[in-house]
Design a protein around this motif. Structure first.
Motif, PDB file in Angstrom:
ATOM      1  N   MET A   2      40.093  35.765  32.598  1.00 31.35           N
ATOM      2  CA  MET A   2      40.741  35.571  33.898  1.00 31.35           C
ATOM      3  C   MET A   2      39.877  34.670  34.770  1.00 31.35           C
ATOM      4  O   MET A   2      38.648  34.793  34.764  1.00 31.35           O
ATOM      5  N   THR A  35      42.229  27.316  33.703  1.00 30.38           N
ATOM      6  CA  THR A  35      43.342  27.415  34.657  1.00 30.38           C
ATOM      7  C   THR A  35      43.242  28.706  35.458  1.00 30.38           C
ATOM      8  O   THR A  35      43.125  29.795  34.877  1.00 30.38           O
ATOM      9  N   ASP A  73      44.222  32.018  37.401  1.00 29.63           N
ATOM     10  CA  ASP A  73      45.339  32.969  37.417  1.00 29.63           C
ATOM     11  C   ASP A  73      45.764  33.294  38.842  1.00 29.63           C
ATOM     12  O   ASP A  73      46.940  33.535  39.110  1.00 29.63           O
ATOM     13  N   PHE A 109      47.747  41.882  33.452  1.00 25.65           N
ATOM     14  CA  PHE A 109      47.541  40.558  32.896  1.00 25.65           C
ATOM     15  C   PHE A 109      48.293  40.359  31.581  1.00 25.65           C
ATOM     16  O   PHE A 109      48.653  39.235  31.236  1.00 25.65           O
ATOM     17  N   ARG A 156      51.509  39.502  32.782  1.00 25.28           N
ATOM     18  CA  ARG A 156      51.390  38.409  33.757  1.00 25.28           C
ATOM     19  C   ARG A 156      52.126  38.745  35.058  1.00 25.28           C
ATOM     20  O   ARG A 156      52.885  37.951  35.592  1.00 25.28           O
ATOM     21  N   LEU A 210      52.304  35.836  37.583  1.00 23.14           N
ATOM     22  CA  LEU A 210      51.097  35.026  37.672  1.00 23.14           C
ATOM     23  C   LEU A 210      51.338  33.692  36.991  1.00 23.14           C
ATOM     24  O   LEU A 210      52.125  33.623  36.036  1.00 23.14           O
ATOM     25  N   PRO A 211      50.699  32.610  37.427  1.00 21.98           N
ATOM     26  CA  PRO A 211      49.717  32.524  38.518  1.00 21.98           C
ATOM     27  C   PRO A 211      50.380  32.542  39.885  1.00 21.98           C
ATOM     28  O   PRO A 211      51.580  32.263  40.016  1.00 21.98           O
TER      29      PRO A 211
END
Length: 283
Positions: free
Chosen positions: A1, A114, A116, A156, A159, A178-179
């Motif tokens: 993350m 990238t 999150d 997570f 997501r 997410l994101p």
């Protein structure tokens, strides 16, 4: 993350003065601090990192001296700090600032993973516009969750994130994919002190410094004064009122007596208000 936190170095508002002739802010001798609202965003990001694992990258845009704010953020426990600094950014309003920061966040994603979640404070004490966070979200096509008081849960694997958002009518419970970008409210958690180990690491850490080109910004017409459709025409201090506030002596008086005296005083100073209320009752 991976979490990115946007912070800003601002003048301490308790010590700001306005020049009596030029009506501009006198910054000489005024200490700078991390925008207080951003500290709550940083604290929430660190709490999420501590619970779920991962890394926290702190980002700011400003002159070279803004490195001090980033090192302070590292003492709280952030893993990495990025300073976006270039003369082309001078004079940026919220539109130009959100563009430059969004480009830097995209570059951070390419360099370090990238993100999150992107955290910002709800607003800054030197601008009070609350526009930069939502502006970043729009440019990066992120779901924006503003005025968040609490992160209820994060899944997570699915997501998904659930937050409590404060609104005028109460509290909203929102679930989002997410994101996303979150702007945190003040007073949401106690700000940690930071450990001695983190303080020593912050002193030794190398701040990642990017100019416009290194941040991947190609269209310079969207930065600085050229990319800012708004300008600050004048800064001034409010004129103090010549009339002093009236005081009502409450010694040995009942609540009703004080209320009656207060209403009488209001109507004495605002006769039009008494007439308006009388007219509405008769209607």
């Amino acid at each position: 993350m991976h979490i990115v936190v946007c912070i800003k170095q601002v003048p301490d508002s308790a010590q700001i003065r306005v020049h009596p002739v030029t009506n501009t802010i006198m910054r000489q001798g005024v200490p700078t601090i991390i925008n207080p609202y951003d500290l709550f965003a940083l604290e929430e990001a660190l709490k999420v990192r501590d619970y779920h694992g991962g890394e926290v990258t702190v980002l700011t845009m400003g002159p070279p001296m803004a490195e001090d704010a980033l090192r302070k953020a590292l003492t709280y426990g952030a893993d990495r700090a990025v300073l976006l600094t270039d003369r082309h950014f001078a004079g940026s309003d919220t539109l130009a600032t959100s563009f430059a920061l969004s480009q830097a966040i995209a570059q951070i994603g390419k360099s370090f993973g990238t993100p999150d979640i992107v955290f910002t404070g709800k607003q800054t004490i030197d601008g009070d516009t609350a526009q930069v966070g939502p502006g970043i979200a729009k440019r990066l096509n992120l779901v924006q969750l503003t005025y968040v008081a609490k992160i209820a849960s994060i899944d997570f694997s699915a997501r998904k994130i659930t937050v409590e958002r404060r609104s005028e009518g109460g509290t909203q419970v929102l679930e989002s994919k997410l994101p996303c970008l979150i702007t945190m409210l003040e007073g949401t958690a106690a700000i940690r002190r930071g450990s001695l180990e983190d303080a020593l690491r912050a002193a030794r850490s190398e701040i990642v410094k990017w100019n416009a080109a290194e941040a991947g910004i190609e269209d310079m017409t969207k930065c600085g004064l050229r990319g800012s459709p708004t300008v600050v025409k004048r800064v001034f201090a409010p004129t103090p009122r010549a009339e002093k506030a009236a005081q009502i002596d409450t010694t040995e008086k009942t609540v009703r007596d004080v209320a009656d005296e207060l209403v009488t005083s209001i109507f004495t100073h605002q006769p039009a208000l008494e007439h308006e209320l009388s007219s509405s009752r008769s209607a």
